[in-house]
Design a protein around this motif. Structure first.
Motif, PDB file in Angstrom:
ATOM      1  N   ALA A  17       0.829  -1.216   0.000  1.00 47.12           N
ATOM      2  CA  ALA A  17       0.000   0.000   0.000  1.00 47.12           C
ATOM      3  C   ALA A  17       0.860   1.260   0.000  1.00 47.12           C
ATOM      4  N   GLY A  18       0.676   2.136   0.961  1.00 50.44           N
ATOM      5  CA  GLY A  18       1.413   3.401   0.999  1.00 50.44           C
ATOM      6  C   GLY A  18       2.882   3.221   1.300  1.00 50.44           C
ATOM      7  N   ASP A  19       3.291   2.031   1.717  1.00 47.22           N
ATOM      8  CA  ASP A  19       4.691   1.758   2.024  1.00 47.22           C
ATOM      9  C   ASP A  19       5.420   1.118   0.838  1.00 47.22           C
ATOM     10  N   THR A  20       4.810   1.140  -0.347  1.00 49.59           N
ATOM     11  CA  THR A  20       5.447   0.591  -1.535  1.00 49.59           C
ATOM     12  C   THR A  20       6.661   1.440  -1.886  1.00 49.59           C
ATOM     13  N   LYS A  21       7.793   0.792  -2.076  1.00 48.78           N
ATOM     14  CA  LYS A  21       9.027   1.491  -2.450  1.00 48.78           C
ATOM     15  C   LYS A  21       9.197   1.353  -3.960  1.00 48.78           C
ATOM     16  N   SER A  22       9.209   2.471  -4.647  1.00 47.28           N
ATOM     17  CA  SER A  22       9.362   2.438  -6.101  1.00 47.28           C
ATOM     18  C   SER A  22      10.172   3.630  -6.563  1.00 47.28           C
ATOM     19  N   CYS A  23      10.727   3.510  -7.752  1.00 46.42           N
ATOM     20  CA  CYS A  23      11.407   4.649  -8.376  1.00 46.42           C
ATOM     21  C   CYS A  23      11.104   4.602  -9.881  1.00 46.42           C
ATOM     22  N   TRP A  24      11.117   5.753 -10.504  1.00 43.91           N
ATOM     23  CA  TRP A  24      10.824   5.874 -11.925  1.00 43.91           C
ATOM     24  C   TRP A  24      12.107   5.668 -12.713  1.00 43.91           C
ATOM     25  N   LEU A  25      12.083   4.754 -13.691  1.00 41.01           N
ATOM     26  CA  LEU A  25      13.224   4.531 -14.566  1.00 41.01           C
ATOM     27  C   LEU A  25      13.072   5.439 -15.779  1.00 41.01           C
ATOM     28  N   LYS A  26      13.960   6.408 -15.874  1.00 44.96           N
ATOM     29  CA  LYS A  26      13.848   7.447 -16.898  1.00 44.96           C
ATOM     30  C   LYS A  26      13.955   6.875 -18.310  1.00 44.96           C
ATOM     31  N   HIS A  27      14.884   5.984 -18.529  1.00 46.93           N
ATOM     32  CA  HIS A  27      15.116   5.472 -19.877  1.00 46.93           C
ATOM     33  C   HIS A  27      14.115   4.381 -20.261  1.00 46.93           C
TER      34      HIS A  27
END
Length: 186
Positions: A17-27
């Protein structure tokens, strides 16, 4: 989609839920979900592996799995039935950090008397997951160009994240060359 949980963005995991760890991969232009080692036992060797995970250790606690009753309590009074005119309003509030805003609608399954005690309130389509996984795995191992997930964009994302240095693209003249990976068959 039937559950009413948002399947887009950086907080798509129903368990975290709100504790999901994610990051956006630019490429690669997609989200990468990280901190998966927190689900392992603390004595697991992967928790101590800094080399494979960008020089970071991970000792976090796995999020508690919500029961059907807790999900109902989250939804109680927060969302109404799906209405087309409410969709635009909900989209702007959907990714708010409030834990209730990850739900996009109330599922019709909530009206079933046994839903709150159901052990698996959200199910995955294993056939499609296995099919996609198999296609991606075989295409990557065999090195199929255009189908493989091991491409220039994924290698540039690895470089930006600072992990797997032997796989970073190498500049040769005016072009970039991908070094062979250990998992690709010749």
């Amino acid at each position: 989609m039937l559950s009413g949980w948002s399947t887009r963005g950086g907080k798509t995991c129903l368990r975290c839920a709100g504790d999901t760890k994610s990051c956006w991969l630019k490429h690669g232009r997609k989200f990468c979900y990280t901190s998966h080692r927190r689900f392992l036992h603390k004595s697991d060797r992967m928790c101590k592996d800094k080399i494979s995970f960008g020089g970071k250790l991970e000792w976090g606690e796995a999020p508690k799995l919500l029961s059907g009753m807790e999900m109902l309590q989250q939804l109680d009074g927060v969302l109404t039935e799906y209405k087309k005119e409410d969709l635009k309003k909900r989209r702007t509030e959907l990714f708010d950090h409030d834990k209730h805003q990850f739900w996009k609608k109330k599922s019709i399954f909530l009206e079933l008397p046994y839903w709150a005690t159901n052990l698996v309130p959200h199910n995955l389509d294993i056939m499609h997951i296995e099919g996609n996984y198999c296609d991606n795995l075989l295409s990557t191992i065999m090195g199929f160009v255009g189908i493989s997930k091991d491409n220039l964009n994924s290698r540039r994302d690895l470089e930006e994240l600072g992990i797997k240095k032997p796989l970073h693209p190498i500049r040769k003249g005016s072009s970039l060359v991908l070094p062979p990976s250990s998992f690709t068959l010749s």
